[in-house]
Scaffold this active site. Structure first.
Site, PDB file in Angstrom:
ATOM      1  N   THR A  17       0.818  -1.210   0.000  1.00 44.53           N
ATOM      2  CA  THR A  17       0.000   0.000   0.000  1.00 44.53           C
ATOM      3  C   THR A  17       0.851   1.258   0.000  1.00 44.53           C
ATOM      4  O   THR A  17       0.379   2.319  -0.393  1.00 44.53           O
ATOM      5  CB  THR A  17      -0.932   0.013   1.224  1.00 44.53           C
ATOM      6  OG1 THR A  17      -0.157  -0.156   2.418  1.00 44.53           O
ATOM      7  CG2 THR A  17      -1.960  -1.104   1.144  1.00 44.53           C
ATOM      8  N   ARG A  21       8.717  -2.281   0.821  1.00 43.30           N
ATOM      9  CA  ARG A  21       9.384  -2.212   2.118  1.00 43.30           C
ATOM     10  C   ARG A  21      10.021  -3.556   2.435  1.00 43.30           C
ATOM     11  O   ARG A  21       9.364  -4.586   2.387  1.00 43.30           O
ATOM     12  CB  ARG A  21       8.406  -1.834   3.231  1.00 43.30           C
ATOM     13  CG  ARG A  21       7.857  -0.430   3.100  1.00 43.30           C
ATOM     14  CD  ARG A  21       6.896  -0.118   4.224  1.00 43.30           C
ATOM     15  NE  ARG A  21       6.290   1.198   4.051  1.00 43.30           N
ATOM     16  CZ  ARG A  21       5.326   1.680   4.821  1.00 43.30           C
ATOM     17  NH1 ARG A  21       4.845   0.958   5.819  1.00 43.30           N
ATOM     18  NH2 ARG A  21       4.834   2.888   4.593  1.00 43.30           N
ATOM     19  N   SER A 112       8.183   4.611   6.439  1.00 40.51           N
ATOM     20  CA  SER A 112       7.196   5.286   7.279  1.00 40.51           C
ATOM     21  C   SER A 112       7.485   5.112   8.755  1.00 40.51           C
ATOM     22  O   SER A 112       8.517   5.532   9.249  1.00 40.51           O
ATOM     23  CB  SER A 112       5.785   4.807   6.916  1.00 40.51           C
ATOM     24  OG  SER A 112       4.809   5.551   7.603  1.00 40.51           O
ATOM     25  N   HIS A 113       6.582   4.482   9.480  1.00 43.47           N
ATOM     26  CA  HIS A 113       6.663   4.351  10.928  1.00 43.47           C
ATOM     27  C   HIS A 113       7.468   3.130  11.351  1.00 43.47           C
ATOM     28  O   HIS A 113       7.611   2.874  12.554  1.00 43.47           O
ATOM     29  CB  HIS A 113       5.263   4.260  11.520  1.00 43.47           C
ATOM     30  CG  HIS A 113       4.430   3.185  10.895  1.00 43.47           C
ATOM     31  ND1 HIS A 113       4.048   3.244   9.571  1.00 43.47           N
ATOM     32  CD2 HIS A 113       3.937   2.030  11.376  1.00 43.47           C
ATOM     33  CE1 HIS A 113       3.345   2.154   9.278  1.00 43.47           C
ATOM     34  NE2 HIS A 113       3.266   1.396  10.354  1.00 43.47           N
ATOM     35  N   ASP A 273       5.714  10.723  12.830  1.00 46.15           N
ATOM     36  CA  ASP A 273       6.410   9.458  12.618  1.00 46.15           C
ATOM     37  C   ASP A 273       7.632   9.605  11.732  1.00 46.15           C
ATOM     38  O   ASP A 273       8.085  10.717  11.451  1.00 46.15           O
ATOM     39  CB  ASP A 273       5.436   8.437  12.034  1.00 46.15           C
ATOM     40  CG  ASP A 273       5.071   8.733  10.586  1.00 46.15           C
ATOM     41  OD1 ASP A 273       5.011   9.932  10.239  1.00 46.15           O
ATOM     42  OD2 ASP A 273       4.850   7.787   9.806  1.00 46.15           O
ATOM     43  N   ASP A 275       8.354   9.340   8.507  1.00 46.73           N
ATOM     44  CA  ASP A 275       8.364  10.157   7.292  1.00 46.73           C
ATOM     45  C   ASP A 275       7.440  11.362   7.365  1.00 46.73           C
ATOM     46  O   ASP A 275       7.236  12.051   6.371  1.00 46.73           O
ATOM     47  CB  ASP A 275       8.031   9.308   6.065  1.00 46.73           C
ATOM     48  CG  ASP A 275       6.593   8.794   6.057  1.00 46.73           C
ATOM     49  OD1 ASP A 275       6.027   8.607   7.146  1.00 46.73           O
ATOM     50  OD2 ASP A 275       6.045   8.569   4.966  1.00 46.73           O
ATOM     51  N   ASP A 277       4.100  11.692   8.016  1.00 44.20           N
ATOM     52  CA  ASP A 277       2.715  11.723   7.547  1.00 44.20           C
ATOM     53  C   ASP A 277       1.695  11.288   8.600  1.00 44.20           C
ATOM     54  O   ASP A 277       0.494  11.354   8.362  1.00 44.20           O
ATOM     55  CB  ASP A 277       2.549  10.903   6.262  1.00 44.20           C
ATOM     56  CG  ASP A 277       2.860   9.423   6.421  1.00 44.20           C
ATOM     57  OD1 ASP A 277       3.248   9.003   7.532  1.00 44.20           O
ATOM     58  OD2 ASP A 277       2.718   8.679   5.428  1.00 44.20           O
ATOM     59  N   ARG A 278       2.151  10.850   9.760  1.00 47.83           N
ATOM     60  CA  ARG A 278       1.221  10.445  10.814  1.00 47.83           C
ATOM     61  C   ARG A 278       1.337  11.388  11.999  1.00 47.83           C
ATOM     62  O   ARG A 278       2.305  12.133  12.129  1.00 47.83           O
ATOM     63  CB  ARG A 278       1.501   9.006  11.260  1.00 47.83           C
ATOM     64  CG  ARG A 278       1.324   8.000  10.144  1.00 47.83           C
ATOM     65  CD  ARG A 278       1.689   6.598  10.585  1.00 47.83           C
ATOM     66  NE  ARG A 278       1.640   5.696   9.444  1.00 47.83           N
ATOM     67  CZ  ARG A 278       0.970   4.550   9.421  1.00 47.83           C
ATOM     68  NH1 ARG A 278       0.287   4.152  10.475  1.00 47.83           N
ATOM     69  NH2 ARG A 278       0.984   3.795   8.344  1.00 47.83           N
ATOM     70  N   LYS A 372      -1.247  11.933   3.598  1.00 48.03           N
ATOM     71  CA  LYS A 372      -1.553  12.334   4.962  1.00 48.03           C
ATOM     72  C   LYS A 372      -0.423  13.218   5.463  1.00 48.03           C
ATOM     73  O   LYS A 372       0.685  13.160   4.962  1.00 48.03           O
ATOM     74  CB  LYS A 372      -1.757  11.114   5.864  1.00 48.03           C
ATOM     75  CG  LYS A 372      -0.751   9.993   5.743  1.00 48.03           C
ATOM     76  CD  LYS A 372      -1.222   8.789   6.544  1.00 48.03           C
ATOM     77  CE  LYS A 372      -0.288   7.597   6.374  1.00 48.03           C
ATOM     78  NZ  LYS A 372      -0.560   6.837   5.150  1.00 48.03           N
TER      79      LYS A 372
END
Length: 539
Positions: A17, A21, A112-113, A273, A275, A277-278, A372
């Site tokens: 998604t 990774r 990401s996270h 987070d 990158d 976006d959270r 986001k």
């Protein structure tokens, strides 16, 4: 001179998604990163002479892969590469950069996270010209190309100095190193009333988690909004995020939570987070779930200058609580329930059908970009606090008194053996027809399905997006396997109990969800299938 390097395919490069990774050691295999980048470039149409944006979250391998990607972009005919200084670009800032520069797309190097470091995770994601994640037709094309790739292209050139702003040439292609923060910060000033936030003299604690938002938060919160030096904690991006897990939840941002629950807590607490976006939102003595945050931001967005004209619609991912739906109903605007993945929101935003979107996994954003955006959510909260002159707790209580409260939690069972996780989901899907009418304690199943989504913008259908079990009265449980991990499977169980306005609105979430937790295990056989008697993470 373009150089052609012979290669053979890897069979494990299916984008999830949010791109590809894997462990950093996987990306360090010969030709592994190069194969994937070349597959992306082979799928991108009309790239000759086009601008490509490149940046990442600063994790281990970020700089090395950027240098490789720059040389490959030159060999593949791109006209210009724009890269963030230090190799840094938060995901929302990259989305904005793509849109502002009229780029054909961008490579965002991030997992990401997920944790970073030599033995941890790395990722590559391709975003398209609207600034959003590549849609399935593009990622499917990338996957197909990875399976038959036989060469990748590069030019022989030295690494560029990523820490010096300016333009250099690589293989005859201009490469522009830019300030990663300035354009994004300027965009935020068009959306929010910085003067009002400064005048409110709020106190704040922000945890950047040694990740990409450190420079952004320092410039905007301390530099432009006047918050005290030290407001931004862990503000320097580190390749291993300081050895911590850069996921803004109550487990991994526990120190921030302790700060906000203390007697001398500041007015507002937040985190972002890996990158950028959270987001995590905590007021003094009041944690706000991401689902509730989406609903409360939507209900109050008109207080910020970028949204005074109202919202066109609100979109949420299917596992996210229905709290935002109640706001949309009150505002008389559409509410959209989509599969998990920001690309689905991007279609609605591009079509002008939605303004604010959000996911229970701590992602919220609006039509200002196509990702986001953690800091955006923080700034909107600050704008609302400044205008209303009330605490986070007071705003939350007022919201629940008007709309009712969706008690909500997510239980994650991490690293489950894939065959066991698949067997659990298969058994669940096989039981859907017989679940309606079944009683579990005081809960009665009203409906059960395997969520499918028909995109109203293009008619495309996405199936098998998660199993929903809906109880009479508005409560529910959702089961879904995550696509953001790098090993095994993560079973996510989403638990929601709706308590109407005038009901029991100030109880502990765990107490209110206990019967739904028991029902979830009885329905799915979690212990039986996985051997797990408790989740690894509760958020």
């Amino acid at each position: 001179m373009i150089r052609t390097v012979a290669t053979t395919p890897y069979t494990d490069q299916k984008p999830g998604t949010s791109g590809l990774r894997k462990k950093a050691t996987v990306f360090q295999q010969p030709n592994y990163a190069e194969n994937f980048v070349q597959a992306v470039f082979d799928v991108v149409e009309d790239k000759a002479g086009a601008t490509l944006v490149i940046g990442g979250d600063g994790r281990f391998l970020n700089r090395e892969v950027i240098q490789v990607a720059i040389r490959m972009a030159a060999a593949n005919g791109f006209g210009r590469v724009v890269v963030g200084r230090g190799g840094i670009l938060s995901t929302p800032a990259a989305s904005h950069m793509i849109r502002k520069r009229g780029a054909i797309g961008g490579l965002i190097l991030s997992a990401s996270h997920n944790p970073g470091g030599p033995t941890e995770d790395f990722g590559i994601k391709y975003n398209i010209a609207n600034g959003g994640p590549a849609p399935e037709k593009v990622t499917n094309g990338i996957l197909a190309r990875t399976l038959d790739i036989d060469r990748w292209l590069t030019v022989d050139a030295d690494d560029i100095d990523l820490d010096a702003d300016g333009v250099v040439e690589v293989g005859g292609m201009p490469v522009e190193v830019v300030d990663p923060v300035g354009d994004y910060a300027a965009l935020m000033e068009t959306l929010f009333d910085f003067d009002a936030i400064r005048a409110a003299r709020l106190t704040m604690a922000f945890d950047a988690m040694s990740a990409v938002t450190g420079p952004y938060a320092t410039e905007i919160l301390e530099g432009r909004l006047g918050f005290a030096k030290g407001t931004v904690r862990n503000g320097t991006p580190l390749p291993d995020f300081g050895g911590h897990h850069p996921d803004p939840n109550l487990v991994h941002a526990h120190e921030l939570y302790e700060t906000m629950m203390a007697a001398d807590a500041p007015d507002f607490g937040a985190a972002s987070d890996g990158d950028g976006d959270r987001n995590l939102i905590i007021g003094r003595h009041r944690f706000v779930t991401p689902s509730d945050s989406l609903a409360m931001l939507a209900a109050n967005a008109h207080l910020a200058k970028g949204y005074t004209g109202g919202l066109k619609g609100i979109a949420r991912s299917m596992p996210t609580s229905a709290a935002a739906d109640r706001v949309a109903e009150a505002l008389g605007i559409p509410a959209f329930e989509t599969p998990t993945g920001w690309k689905f929101f991007g279609n609605l935003l591009d079509a002008g059908m939605a303004t604010i979107c959000g996911e229970e996994s701590a992602g919220t954003g609006s039509d200002h970009v196509r990702e986001k955006d953690g800091l955006w959510a923080v700034l909107l909260w600050l704008n609302i606090l400044a205008v209303r002159g009330e605490s986070v707790d007071a705003i939350a209580r007022d919201h629940w008194a008007k709309y009712g409260r969706n008690y909500y939690a997510r239980h994650d069972y991490e690293g489950v053996e894939s065959d066991k996780a698949d067997a659990l989901m298969a058994a669940l899907r096989g039981s859907l027809a017989t679940l309606p009418g079944t009683r579990f304690g005081d809960l009665v199943v009203e409906a059960a399905d395997d969520f499918a989504y028909t995109d109203p913008t293009d008619g495309s259908v996405s199936r098998n997006q998660g199993v929903r079990v809906l109880f009479e009265g508005g409560s529910r449980v959702v089961f879904r396997l995550s696509g953001t991990g790098t090993s095994g499977a993560t079973l996510r169980v989403y638990l929601e109990r709706y308590e109407p306005a005038g009901g029991d609105l100030d109880r502990e979430t765990g107490d209110m969800l206990a019967d739904i937790v028991a029902a979830a295990d009885a329905i799915a056989g979690i212990v039986e299938h996985t051997g797990r008697t408790a989740p690894d993470v509760v958020t």
